[in-house]
Motif scaffolding. Structure first.
Motif, PDB file in Angstrom:
ATOM      1  N   GLY A  25       0.798  -1.218   0.000  1.00  0.00           N
ATOM      2  CA  GLY A  25       0.000   0.000   0.000  1.00  0.00           C
ATOM      3  C   GLY A  25       0.830   1.267   0.000  1.00  0.00           C
ATOM      4  O   GLY A  25       2.053   1.235   0.153  1.00  0.00           O
ATOM      5  N   LYS A  26       0.116   2.380  -0.171  1.00  0.00           N
ATOM      6  CA  LYS A  26       0.767   3.689  -0.184  1.00  0.00           C
ATOM      7  C   LYS A  26       0.171   4.542   0.926  1.00  0.00           C
ATOM      8  O   LYS A  26      -0.980   4.333   1.311  1.00  0.00           O
ATOM      9  CB  LYS A  26       0.496   4.406  -1.511  1.00  0.00           C
ATOM     10  CG  LYS A  26       1.164   3.803  -2.730  1.00  0.00           C
ATOM     11  CD  LYS A  26       0.878   4.716  -3.912  1.00  0.00           C
ATOM     12  CE  LYS A  26       1.177   4.130  -5.266  1.00  0.00           C
ATOM     13  NZ  LYS A  26       2.394   3.492  -5.535  1.00  0.00           N
ATOM     14  N   MET A  27       0.935   5.501   1.427  1.00  0.00           N
ATOM     15  CA  MET A  27       0.401   6.370   2.476  1.00  0.00           C
ATOM     16  C   MET A  27       0.999   7.771   2.346  1.00  0.00           C
ATOM     17  O   MET A  27       2.182   7.906   2.006  1.00  0.00           O
ATOM     18  CB  MET A  27       0.735   5.773   3.851  1.00  0.00           C
ATOM     19  CG  MET A  27      -0.017   6.452   4.977  1.00  0.00           C
ATOM     20  SD  MET A  27       0.048   5.449   6.486  1.00  0.00           S
ATOM     21  CE  MET A  27       1.775   5.290   6.668  1.00  0.00           C
ATOM     22  N   THR A  28       0.192   8.789   2.635  1.00  0.00           N
ATOM     23  CA  THR A  28       0.696  10.167   2.591  1.00  0.00           C
ATOM     24  C   THR A  28       1.102  10.598   4.008  1.00  0.00           C
ATOM     25  O   THR A  28       0.735   9.961   5.002  1.00  0.00           O
ATOM     26  CB  THR A  28      -0.390  11.138   2.086  1.00  0.00           C
ATOM     27  OG1 THR A  28      -1.467  11.118   3.048  1.00  0.00           O
ATOM     28  CG2 THR A  28      -0.908  10.749   0.716  1.00  0.00           C
ATOM     29  N   TYR A  29       1.826  11.730   4.068  1.00  0.00           N
ATOM     30  CA  TYR A  29       2.212  12.266   5.377  1.00  0.00           C
ATOM     31  C   TYR A  29       0.976  12.632   6.206  1.00  0.00           C
ATOM     32  O   TYR A  29       0.932  12.421   7.422  1.00  0.00           O
ATOM     33  CB  TYR A  29       3.128  13.488   5.208  1.00  0.00           C
ATOM     34  CG  TYR A  29       4.591  13.094   5.096  1.00  0.00           C
ATOM     35  CD1 TYR A  29       5.384  12.969   6.232  1.00  0.00           C
ATOM     36  CD2 TYR A  29       5.176  12.826   3.862  1.00  0.00           C
ATOM     37  CE1 TYR A  29       6.718  12.597   6.134  1.00  0.00           C
ATOM     38  CE2 TYR A  29       6.509  12.455   3.752  1.00  0.00           C
ATOM     39  CZ  TYR A  29       7.287  12.336   4.904  1.00  0.00           C
ATOM     40  OH  TYR A  29       8.596  11.959   4.818  1.00  0.00           O
ATOM     41  N   GLY A  30      -0.041  13.160   5.511  1.00  0.00           N
ATOM     42  CA  GLY A  30      -1.276  13.538   6.211  1.00  0.00           C
ATOM     43  C   GLY A  30      -1.914  12.313   6.860  1.00  0.00           C
ATOM     44  O   GLY A  30      -2.317  12.337   8.032  1.00  0.00           O
ATOM     45  N   GLU A  31      -1.985  11.221   6.087  1.00  0.00           N
ATOM     46  CA  GLU A  31      -2.594   9.981   6.619  1.00  0.00           C
ATOM     47  C   GLU A  31      -1.763   9.413   7.766  1.00  0.00           C
ATOM     48  O   GLU A  31      -2.306   8.916   8.752  1.00  0.00           O
ATOM     49  CB  GLU A  31      -2.687   8.922   5.514  1.00  0.00           C
ATOM     50  CG  GLU A  31      -3.789   9.188   4.515  1.00  0.00           C
ATOM     51  CD  GLU A  31      -3.662   8.320   3.266  1.00  0.00           C
ATOM     52  OE1 GLU A  31      -4.700   8.021   2.679  1.00  0.00           O
ATOM     53  OE2 GLU A  31      -2.522   7.962   2.868  1.00  0.00           O
ATOM     54  N   LEU A  32      -0.443   9.476   7.610  1.00  0.00           N
ATOM     55  CA  LEU A  32       0.439   8.947   8.659  1.00  0.00           C
ATOM     56  C   LEU A  32       0.166   9.664   9.980  1.00  0.00           C
ATOM     57  O   LEU A  32       0.028   9.034  11.035  1.00  0.00           O
ATOM     58  CB  LEU A  32       1.914   9.117   8.248  1.00  0.00           C
ATOM     59  CG  LEU A  32       2.969   8.800   9.316  1.00  0.00           C
ATOM     60  CD1 LEU A  32       2.889   7.349   9.767  1.00  0.00           C
ATOM     61  CD2 LEU A  32       4.387   9.101   8.789  1.00  0.00           C
TER      62      LEU A  32
END
Ligand code: AMP
Length: 505
Positions: A25-32
């Motif tokens: 999967g992929k994740m953004t800084y905002g989601e992290l």
């Protein structure tokens, strides 16, 4: 550098920037930041008043980062444990950490830990992470408190948990962002090592400290070379972080060159000897990329020296240097045995709940030129590596004073394998001997003396020994060959005569 504050500011300023990408999967800084808020809130309610470490199990899923960050934001060190460990080791680590909860991001079916521990597994994690709960960061891990614990092979068969304090990590990062002439903001790092190896701290945290994206290679992908190279080529990686052994594997493919991987700006190596052969091939295939050798043990936060391996450095006689120590660190050579002693601000605070082994190798040393007051005391660690400085002040790593080896970048105490071997019923004595080429360990051979006929003296017996070892040790620690011998050759003081056995390898 305050890494938690840096992640937060990247998340606020550029929430849509990708922080992590893998086949899981992929994740953004905002989601992290958002997901780690929800999990930190859960942890702090669940473990009220307790600031003890938490084990985090999994592989290359983006939520591994969420779990790490949630732990430290809620005041707990995290202890990453990769899926490459056999059930027995995972269960031992869970018992050593001994907190009420264990976070299991993926592959819960692969573990078998004491049921007194509550598993925060996939289903529960999903509910928590979707809850969107906010979190007030009032008491994150800081200063001398442990930020992470990484377990590494121990000579008696019991792994050692290396504690890295928040200050040590932040001091390391202040320097690691200057590697290779300075890492820019928002670049792309390759993550090869599992999170339970400290090499991964180089790409993961230098990546986070520069607001970059970490592109991770999972185990399955690493076993499929053409697919893996395709994946890497399509990821536009700029900073390559791996063991030299891993790049050797890639160099086995003719396509691994600047033409197909033109985005690579630098190869950052650590964890084992970088041979001239590897460096030469990389310089030839990637003439515009830097090749950086760094040196250091897990006990001093990844690495503490750096050198740019230019064509000129390669042309000099002898082995490649490991470079110069980072600011805030001195490497002193023990005049008695040439052992390298690391003194400085990124040295670990010791082994988790293991005073005896801590006291053997960690001590307080006078700061000398590291402080305005030379009499100040700073942490020091006896590495077990021997080394020397040349006339120009360059440091060279020469070997070991003990029986620790590096095999394909993995740190292994031969005593760890030997003590596991002697626990097998039917084994009277055992010694594990490395086979070397140009100073680099290529494989291991176990010499085993059988007790009676419990183990057959043939192929099935050798197979049985290897299979039994696999239940207790990670597969990279299982010797490639098992040889049965009638009697263990001994030295005058009664120890296994390793020189004699080496002749048999
Ligand atoms: P680890 O704790 O797994 O990082 O292993 C640390 C050990 O790897 C060191 O004590 C050295 O024996 C070896 N090592 C790490 N980096 C280098 C290097 N650049 N050259 C030679 N040996 C290295």
């Amino acid at each position: 550098m305050d890494i938690i504050a840096k992640i937060k500011s990247t998340a606020i300023e550029t929430p849509d920037r990708l922080v992590f990408s893998s086949r899981d999967g992929k994740m953004t800084y905002g989601e992290l930041w958002k997901k780690s808020s929800a999990l930190a809130s859960y942890i702090s309610n669940r473990l009220e008043g307790n600031r003890e470490p938490i084990m985090v199990y999994g592989h290359k899923h983006p939520d591994m980062l969420v779990a790490f960050l949630a732990c430290v934001r809620s005041g707990h060190a995290y202890c990453p444990v990769d899926i490459g460990n056999p059930r027995e080791r995972v269960s031992d680590i869970a018992s050593a950490i001994d907190n009420e909860i264990v976070i299991v991001v993926q592959h819960e079916e692969m573990i078998d830990i004491d049921d007194k521990y509550e598993i925060v597994g996939r289903e529960k994690l999903d509910t928590i992470l979707e809850s969107d709960t906010s979190y007030d960061d009032n008491e994150p891990v800081s200063g001398d408190e442990t930020y992470y614990i990484i377990f590494t092979s121990g000579s008696t068969g019991k792994p050692k948990g290396v504690k890295i304090p928040a200050d040590a990590l932040n001091n390391y990062l202040k320097w690691s962002v200057t590697l290779s002439g300075g890492i820019p903001e928002a670049t792309r790092f390759l993550n090869q090592a599992p999170f339970s190896f400290d090499l991964s701290v180089m790409d993961l945290y230098t990546g986070l400290a520069t607001g970059s994206t970490i592109i991770a290679l999972d185990k399955g992908l690493q076993q499929d070379m053409p697919e893996m190279l395709k994946y890497i080529a399509s990821s536009d990686i700029e900073y390559w972080v791996s063991t030299p052994s891993f790049s050797d594997m890639c160099l086995g493919e003719a396509d691994f060159s600047e033409e197909n991987f033109g985005s690579i700006k630098a190869f950052l190596f650590c964890g084992e000897v970088l041979t001239k052969d590897t460096a030469k091939q990389l310089r030839a295939r990637f003439p515009h990329a830097k090749v950086i050798n760094t040196y250091g043990p897990t006990e001093s936060t990844v690495c503490v020296t750096e050198v740019d391996i230019t064509d000129e450095v390669i042309a000099r006689e002898g082995a490649l240097p490991i470079g110069l120590p980072k600011p805030g660190t001195e490497i002193r050579i023990d005049p008695e045995n040439s052992e390298m002693i690391i003194v400085g601000d990124s040295v670990s605070s010791g082994y988790y709940k293991d005073k005896e082994r801590t006291d053997k190798v960690f001590f307080m040393a006078e700061a000398g030129s590291l402080s305005e007051n030379p009499k100040d005391m700073v942490r020091a660690y006896r590495t077990g590596d021997t080394g020397h400085y040349d006339e120009s002040g360059m440091l060279f790593c020469d070997g070991r004073i003990d029986h620790q080896v590096k095999l394909h970048g993995y740190r292994i105490e031969l005593g760890d394998i030997e003590s596991t071997l002697t626990k097998i019923e039917g084994v009277a004595a055992a010694a594990v001997i490395p086979k070397r080429h140009e100073g680099k360990v290529e494989s291991l051979t176990a010499f085993v003396v059988r007790e009676g006929n419990i183990i057959a003296d043939d192929y099935s017996g050798r197979k049985y020994v290897r299979e039994t070892l696999k239940a207790f040790l990670p597969s990279y620690m299982v010797p490639k060959r098992v040889k049965f011998i009638d009697k263990m050759p001994l030295t005058n003081n009664g120890k296994a005569d390793r020189k004699k056995l080496e002749e048999l390898v």
